[in-house]
Design a protein around this motif. Structure first.
Motif, short mmCIF file in Angstrom:
data_model
loop_
_atom_site.label_atom_id
_atom_site.label_comp_id
_atom_site.label_asym_id
_atom_site.label_seq_id
_atom_site.Cartn_x
_atom_site.Cartn_y
_atom_site.Cartn_z
N ARG A 180 45.69 -20.32 37.83
CA ARG A 180 45.68 -20.13 36.37
C ARG A 180 46.87 -20.86 35.77
O ARG A 180 48.01 -20.71 36.24
CB ARG A 180 45.74 -18.65 36.03
CG ARG A 180 45.68 -18.37 34.53
CD ARG A 180 45.65 -16.89 34.25
NE ARG A 180 45.62 -16.62 32.83
CZ ARG A 180 45.60 -15.41 32.28
NH1 ARG A 180 45.58 -14.34 33.09
NH2 ARG A 180 45.59 -15.24 30.98
N LEU A 181 46.61 -21.64 34.73
CA LEU A 181 47.67 -22.39 34.08
C LEU A 181 48.51 -21.48 33.19
O LEU A 181 47.99 -20.59 32.51
CB LEU A 181 47.11 -23.51 33.21
CG LEU A 181 46.54 -24.76 33.88
CD1 LEU A 181 46.23 -25.80 32.81
CD2 LEU A 181 47.49 -25.34 34.91
N ALA A 182 49.79 -21.75 33.16
CA ALA A 182 50.64 -21.18 32.13
C ALA A 182 50.43 -21.98 30.85
O ALA A 182 50.06 -23.16 30.89
CB ALA A 182 52.11 -21.25 32.55
N ALA A 183 50.67 -21.36 29.71
CA ALA A 183 50.41 -22.02 28.43
C ALA A 183 51.15 -23.34 28.31
O ALA A 183 50.61 -24.34 27.83
CB ALA A 183 50.78 -21.09 27.28
N ARG A 184 52.39 -23.37 28.77
CA ARG A 184 53.20 -24.58 28.60
C ARG A 184 52.67 -25.76 29.41
O ARG A 184 53.03 -26.93 29.15
CB ARG A 184 54.64 -24.30 29.00
CG ARG A 184 54.83 -23.97 30.49
CD ARG A 184 56.26 -23.70 30.86
NE ARG A 184 56.41 -23.46 32.29
CZ ARG A 184 56.19 -22.29 32.88
NH1 ARG A 184 55.79 -21.26 32.15
NH2 ARG A 184 56.35 -22.16 34.19
N GLU A 185 51.79 -25.50 30.39
CA GLU A 185 51.25 -26.57 31.22
C GLU A 185 50.04 -27.27 30.59
O GLU A 185 49.67 -28.37 31.02
CB GLU A 185 50.84 -26.01 32.59
CG GLU A 185 51.98 -25.43 33.41
CD GLU A 185 51.48 -24.89 34.73
OE1 GLU A 185 51.68 -25.55 35.77
OE2 GLU A 185 50.87 -23.79 34.72
N ARG A 186 49.42 -26.64 29.62
CA ARG A 186 48.16 -27.18 29.10
C ARG A 186 48.30 -28.58 28.51
O ARG A 186 47.42 -29.43 28.74
CB ARG A 186 47.58 -26.22 28.05
CG ARG A 186 47.08 -24.91 28.66
CD ARG A 186 46.38 -24.06 27.61
NE ARG A 186 45.84 -22.84 28.20
CZ ARG A 186 46.14 -21.61 27.80
NH1 ARG A 186 46.98 -21.42 26.81
NH2 ARG A 186 45.61 -20.56 28.39
N PRO A 187 49.35 -28.91 27.72
CA PRO A 187 49.41 -30.25 27.12
C PRO A 187 49.44 -31.39 28.13
O PRO A 187 49.02 -32.51 27.80
CB PRO A 187 50.71 -30.20 26.30
CG PRO A 187 50.92 -28.76 25.99
CD PRO A 187 50.44 -28.04 27.23
N THR A 188 49.91 -31.14 29.32
CA THR A 188 50.00 -32.23 30.30
C THR A 188 48.99 -32.12 31.43
O THR A 188 48.84 -33.07 32.21
CB THR A 188 51.42 -32.27 30.92
OG1 THR A 188 51.73 -30.99 31.49
CG2 THR A 188 52.46 -32.61 29.86
N ILE A 189 48.29 -30.99 31.51
CA ILE A 189 47.36 -30.80 32.63
C ILE A 189 45.90 -30.66 32.17
O ILE A 189 45.06 -31.51 32.46
CB ILE A 189 47.78 -29.58 33.49
CG1 ILE A 189 49.14 -29.86 34.15
CG2 ILE A 189 46.74 -29.29 34.57
CD1 ILE A 189 49.67 -28.72 35.00
N SER A 190 45.58 -29.60 31.45
CA SER A 190 44.17 -29.37 31.11
C SER A 190 43.73 -30.13 29.86
O SER A 190 42.61 -30.65 29.80
CB SER A 190 43.90 -27.88 30.94
OG SER A 190 44.66 -27.32 29.89
N PHE A 191 44.57 -30.21 28.83
CA PHE A 191 44.16 -30.88 27.59
C PHE A 191 43.80 -32.35 27.81
O PHE A 191 42.79 -32.82 27.29
CB PHE A 191 45.24 -30.75 26.53
CG PHE A 191 45.38 -29.37 25.93
CD1 PHE A 191 44.48 -28.36 26.25
CD2 PHE A 191 46.40 -29.08 25.05
CE1 PHE A 191 44.61 -27.08 25.71
CE2 PHE A 191 46.55 -27.82 24.49
CZ PHE A 191 45.66 -26.82 24.82
N PRO A 192 44.58 -33.11 28.57
CA PRO A 192 44.18 -34.52 28.79
C PRO A 192 42.85 -34.64 29.52
O PRO A 192 42.06 -35.54 29.22
CB PRO A 192 45.34 -35.08 29.63
CG PRO A 192 46.52 -34.22 29.31
CD PRO A 192 45.94 -32.85 29.12
N LEU A 193 42.59 -33.76 30.48
CA LEU A 193 41.33 -33.81 31.22
C LEU A 193 40.16 -33.50 30.28
O LEU A 193 39.11 -34.16 30.32
CB LEU A 193 41.38 -32.81 32.37
CG LEU A 193 40.35 -32.97 33.49
CD1 LEU A 193 40.49 -34.32 34.17
CD2 LEU A 193 40.54 -31.85 34.52
#
Length: 398
Positions: free
Chosen positions: A5-18
């Motif tokens: 599970r991603l932490a919120a701070r990880e989303r801009p560089t991990i899930s959002f680009p995908l």
């Protein structure tokens, strides 16, 4: 297959680009990290899971904690979104693994319903999802609404930007949630994005101190289109008042484009109204929504007819076993199969088959035709009494 599970701070560089690669124009003109960071607050309560290989993220999926009306009961619903896989890692089972864990977790946390917009409907049907009606788009000239300009309609109109009128809009969607089968709303942290973008006008109809109609819209250019979002009206008078407002734009725009529930019939609104009505389904691009039950708890207490049938649920990770569905009291009861006694009809259903009946989108005979179950004639009679046909309106566009 490591899933975390991603932490919120990880989303801009991990899930959002995908997700951006999967669903937006690509490649982007420049780095979008700042834009992604600005979007973070509207994902604050989402659950995002990712698959990682050798330290790299190859797939992601998110669930939005929403609420949905199922035949008059408002229940927690997991809105699945952002399902994306790296182009070099596709067709290797990553999405299947993510969905199993994501829906496991959301069900365990009390979400008996789930809905999504599929990249391929047949893929999600194997997960027990069934199609819901696609909203219609109606396009017409404001000139054809002229008869409404002289109509005396109850109530008053209010007009403002959505940024200022958002509390009124939100309150009215909550009313629609309580009253309309299939209607769903985002959690507050996501819904306020509409307020913060402030890129729509809002017109509301007020009667006896309460809001009875509302629509958000924008105008693309002089002589162009007034592009309205969902037309929400509590009754025909409220709908007519909103259309009367559109009619006042006859010398400003050439066309009105508005999104409507599937049960709206704009060809019957007025005599001589020339209108194009479309419900477009395309893959990829414009899929119809899908939904399913994740837990039989969603059925307990639903208003129902006086049917009585035993249902055997097969082939699903989340719904299983044999259950007696009893509507004798007017509220659906789920009982053990042993209490059925003799002479009670039996149907065998997949999760998609039961979901189709619960949401009211298929007749029991259609469930059998579609291969979503085996339903005898006498079981079909009882299932029609318990789950009469209904037309769900999945308002929330996620």
């Amino acid at each position: 297959m490591p899933i975390r599970r991603l932490a919120a701070r990880e989303r801009p560089t991990i899930s959002f680009p995908l997700q951006a690669y999967a669903f937006e124009a690509s490649p982007p003109a420049a780095s979008r990290v700042d834009e992604f960071c600005a979007y973070l607050p509207y994902n604050a309560g989402n659950r995002t899971l990712v698959v990682e290989e050798s330290g790299a993220t190859v797939a992601s999926a998110s669930a939005i904690p929403m609420r949905q009306n199922l035949r008059g009961q408002v229940l927690p619903m997991a809105g699945v979104a952002g399902v994306a896989t790296h182009p070099l890692a596709r067709r290797r089972g990553h999405v299947r693994a993510l969905l199993h864990q994501l829906l496991d977790e959301m069900r365990d946390e009390g979400h008996p319903l789930t809905a999504l917009y599929p990249f391929r409907a047949s893929f999600y049907e194997r997960f027990g999802y069934v199609g819901l009606p696609q909203p219609r788009t109606a396009v017409f000239s404001p000139a054809d609404l002229a008869p409404l300009l002289t109509a005396e309609l109850p109530g008053t109109l209010n007009w403002e930007r959505i940024g200022a009128g958002y509390p009124t809009w939100r309150a009215f969607t909550e009313r629609c949630l309580a009253e309309r089968h299939g209607f769903a709303v985002f959690p507050d942290f996501r819904a306020i994005g509409l307020r913060d973008r402030d890129d729509r006008w809002l017109v509301t109809v007020v009667r006896d101190g309460g809001t009875v109609g509302a629509v958000t819209y924008r105008i693309d250019d002089h002589g162009g289109e007034l592009i309205a979002d969902d037309l929400l009206a509590a009754d025909p008078y409220a709908r007519a008042s909103l259309l009367q407002f559109f009619a006042r734009h006859v010398d400003q725009v050439a066309r009105i484009r508005v999104r409507l529930p599937a049960d709206e019939l704009p060809e019957l609104w007025l005599t001589d109204l020339a209108v194009d009505v479309e419900a477009r389904i395309a893959r990829p691009g414009t899929p119809a929504p899908m939904a399913r039950l994740l837990s039989l708890d969603a059925l307990a207490g639903l208003p129902t007819g006086a049917g009585r049938v035993t249902v055997e649920l097969v082939g699903d990770r989340w719904l299983a076993g044999t259950h007696l569905l009893d509507g004798a009291t007017g509220q659906l009861e789920l009982l053990g199969a042993a209490t059925a006694g003799s002479g009670v009809p039996t149907a065998t259903l997949t999760a998609a088959g039961l979901s189709a009946l619960a949401y009211g989108v298929l007749d029991p005979a259609e469930v059998a035709i579609r291969g979503l179950g085996e339903v005898s004639a006498d079981a079909a009679v009882e299932l029609r009494r318990i789950f009469p046909r209904a037309l769900p309106y999945l308002f929330a566009d996620f």
